[in-house]
Design an enzyme around this catalytic site. Structure first.
Site, PDB file in Angstrom:
ATOM      1  N   LYS A   1      40.570  -1.293  17.589  1.00 23.48           N
ATOM      2  CA  LYS A   1      42.134  -1.096  18.449  1.00 23.48           C
ATOM      3  C   LYS A   1      43.366  -1.987  17.573  1.00 23.48           C
ATOM      4  O   LYS A   1      42.880  -2.530  17.130  1.00 23.48           O
ATOM      5  CB  LYS A   1      41.796  -2.199  20.159  1.00 23.48           C
ATOM      6  CG  LYS A   1      41.978  -1.257  20.842  1.00 23.48           C
ATOM      7  CD  LYS A   1      42.132  -2.881  22.491  1.00 23.48           C
ATOM      8  CE  LYS A   1      42.139  -2.446  23.181  1.00 23.48           C
ATOM      9  NZ  LYS A   1      42.413  -2.946  24.560  1.00 23.48           N
TER      10      LYS A   1
HETATM   11  C1  E4P Z   1      43.458  -2.277  27.188  1.00 20.76           C
HETATM   12  O1  E4P Z   1      42.671  -1.876  26.585  1.00 20.76           O
HETATM   13  C2  E4P Z   1      44.246  -2.866  27.470  1.00 20.76           C
HETATM   14  O2  E4P Z   1      43.051  -4.157  27.694  1.00 20.76           O
HETATM   15  C3  E4P Z   1      44.312  -3.396  29.223  1.00 20.76           C
HETATM   16  O3  E4P Z   1      43.615  -1.882  30.412  1.00 20.76           O
HETATM   17  C4  E4P Z   1      45.753  -4.313  29.769  1.00 20.76           C
HETATM   18  O4  E4P Z   1      45.840  -4.294  31.064  1.00 20.76           O
HETATM   19  P1  E4P Z   1      46.810  -5.498  32.329  1.00 20.76           P
HETATM   20  O5  E4P Z   1      48.087  -4.318  32.009  1.00 20.76           O
HETATM   21  O6  E4P Z   1      46.248  -5.604  33.488  1.00 20.76           O
HETATM   22  O7  E4P Z   1      47.329  -6.384  30.637  1.00 20.76           O
END
Ligand code: E4P
Length: 217
Positions: A83
């Site tokens: 990522k």
């Molecule tokens: C995606 O890969 C992220 O980890 C995630 O969906 C972030 O979500 P949040 O806004 O609930 O922290």
């Protein structure tokens, strides 16, 4: 539509993998911090539980260091998706890693222009954060519709991975729009199974069955 869960909690991952309906896992530095455990060891354990893509996030912000981190993460297992953030350095890293055959998930996407750039950089996944857009009064799902349209226009292979999901309705809307993947918190995946009429109907069937005094086995 593929379902990923957005967590680094191994108990939740094991529990939901056992349903046979889990296609992958996404983590981020905040989710790993919550476990209180070592990042590399947690990610390695997740790759042993789940066959599908497991996203592990780089934390460097410059291209050279991010690339080294990405290569190290990718070496953990073949199902790692590295990522990277949607920045200039992140997309440079995406291009370099995807050229090496590494799956890359470009995260923190908040606009269609960013999603277009990520696809051109060879991302395997683009992660638009719908909940965080809703939180600031914008329309997260409108972004998903725009990205799906743009990717279809150019036949990009990049999969639209709907992230920052807050509830089942986000998942259903994303599915109607044709998004490839939703990454959901474990509680949201569990909610998808439930309907009060299912519980009520099952209770009635079992009560009637008990009255027959029979057993199948
Ligand atoms: C995606 O890969 C992220 O980890 C995630 O969906 C972030 O979500 P949040 O806004 O609930 O922290």
């Amino acid at each position: 539509m593929k379902f990923f869960i957005d967590t680094a909690n191994l108990d939740d991952i094991r529990d939901l993998a056992a349903t046979g309906l889990l296609d992958g896992v996404t983590t981020n530095p905040s989710l790993v911090a919550k476990t209180g455990r070592g990042f590399l060891e947690v990610v390695e354990e997740i790759t042993r539980i789940v066959d599908g893509p497991v996203s592990a996030e780089c934390v460097a912000t410059d291209h050279e260091t991010m690339l080294k981190e990405g290569e190290k993460l990718a070496a953990i297992a073949p199902n790692i998706a590295v990522k990277v953030p949607l920045t200039v350095d992140g997309l440079r890293t995406c291009k370099a890693l995807s050229t090496q055959g590494v799956m890359v998930n470009v995260t923190l996407c908040f606009s269609p222009a960013q999603a277009l750039l990520a696809a051109k950089a060879g991302a395997a996944f683009i992660s638009p954060f719908v909940g965080r857009l809703d939180d600031i009064g914008q329309d997260g799902m409108a972004l998903i519709a725009e990205i799906c349209q743009i990717y279809a226009n150019y036949d990009f292979d990049t999969e639209v991975l709907v992230a920052s999901v807050r509830g089942p309705q986000h998942v259903i809307t994303a599915a109607k729009l044709g998004a490839d993947v939703a990454t959901v918190p474990p509680n949201v995946l569990r909610q998808l199974f439930n309907h009060p009429l299912t519980d009520k109907g099952l209770a009635a069937f079992l009560a009637d069955w008990d009255k027959t005094g029979q057993s199948i086995l």
